[in-house]
Design a protein around this motif. Structure first.
Motif, PDB file in Angstrom:
ATOM      1  N   GLU A 121       0.820  -1.214   0.000  1.00 12.68           N
ATOM      2  CA  GLU A 121       0.000   0.000   0.000  1.00 12.68           C
ATOM      3  C   GLU A 121       0.854   1.265   0.000  1.00 12.68           C
ATOM      4  O   GLU A 121       0.495   2.267  -0.608  1.00 12.68           O
ATOM      5  N   LEU A 181       1.620   2.796  -3.323  1.00 14.29           N
ATOM      6  CA  LEU A 181       0.525   3.415  -4.074  1.00 14.29           C
ATOM      7  C   LEU A 181       0.324   4.877  -3.689  1.00 14.29           C
ATOM      8  O   LEU A 181      -0.343   5.617  -4.419  1.00 14.29           O
ATOM      9  N   ARG A 182       0.904   5.294  -2.567  1.00 13.38           N
ATOM     10  CA  ARG A 182       0.747   6.679  -2.126  1.00 13.38           C
ATOM     11  C   ARG A 182       1.385   7.645  -3.101  1.00 13.38           C
ATOM     12  O   ARG A 182       2.473   7.387  -3.618  1.00 13.38           O
ATOM     13  N   GLY A 183       0.726   8.739  -3.354  1.00 16.72           N
ATOM     14  CA  GLY A 183       1.273   9.772  -4.222  1.00 16.72           C
ATOM     15  C   GLY A 183       1.301   9.367  -5.688  1.00 16.72           C
ATOM     16  O   GLY A 183       1.999   9.988  -6.485  1.00 16.72           O
ATOM     17  N   ASP A 184       0.589   8.320  -6.031  1.00 14.80           N
ATOM     18  CA  ASP A 184       0.534   7.833  -7.413  1.00 14.80           C
ATOM     19  C   ASP A 184       1.919   7.540  -7.991  1.00 14.80           C
ATOM     20  O   ASP A 184       2.169   7.722  -9.179  1.00 14.80           O
ATOM     21  N   VAL A 185       2.822   7.094  -7.122  1.00 21.43           N
ATOM     22  CA  VAL A 185       4.168   6.733  -7.595  1.00 21.43           C
ATOM     23  C   VAL A 185       4.076   5.453  -8.428  1.00 21.43           C
ATOM     24  O   VAL A 185       4.628   5.374  -9.514  1.00 21.43           O
ATOM     25  N   PHE A 186       3.370   4.468  -7.911  1.00 23.19           N
ATOM     26  CA  PHE A 186       3.111   3.226  -8.636  1.00 23.19           C
ATOM     27  C   PHE A 186       1.610   3.004  -8.678  1.00 23.19           C
ATOM     28  O   PHE A 186       0.879   3.510  -7.827  1.00 23.19           O
ATOM     29  N   THR A 187       1.169   2.232  -9.641  1.00 20.91           N
ATOM     30  CA  THR A 187      -0.249   1.879  -9.733  1.00 20.91           C
ATOM     31  C   THR A 187      -0.389   0.390  -9.425  1.00 20.91           C
ATOM     32  O   THR A 187       0.584  -0.366  -9.545  1.00 20.91           O
TER      33      THR A 187
END
Length: 95
Positions: A53, A56-62
């Motif tokens: 999880e 996924l923060r900051g839309d670094v990875f999806t």
């Protein structure tokens, strides 16, 4: 690794006390309290799959990038597991 470290800081996860001992000289009783890293690529991938999880923060990875990465790495690990390691040749060959 940076994102994992930031996750630990944000969640105020205690990293524990430093271990200032030779782990190879510890008894099995002493070793049972020592935290361990994954011992194989498969274990590391299982850990990533169970807890990602923070990535996924900051839309670094999806989620699809993580799923694709896991699939790719698992396929590679399976291929490696199907083949003998060079050390096995050393151990079992009469050369």
């Amino acid at each position: 690794m940076l994102m994992a470290g930031l996750d630990g800081v944000q969640k105020k996860i205690d990293p524990g006390d430093p271990l200032d001992k030779d782990i190879y000289a510890l008894s099995p009783e002493e070793l049972k309290d020592v935290a361990r890293m994954p011992a194989s690529l498969e274990e590391a991938l299982d850990a990533l799959e169970a807890d990602h999880e923070y990535l996924l923060r900051g839309d670094v990875f999806t989620p699809d990038v993580i799923a694709t990465h896991l699939e790719f790495k698992r396929a590679g690990a399976k291929e490696v597991a199907l083949r003998p390691h060079p050390y096995e040749f050393y151990l079992y060959s009469e050369m």
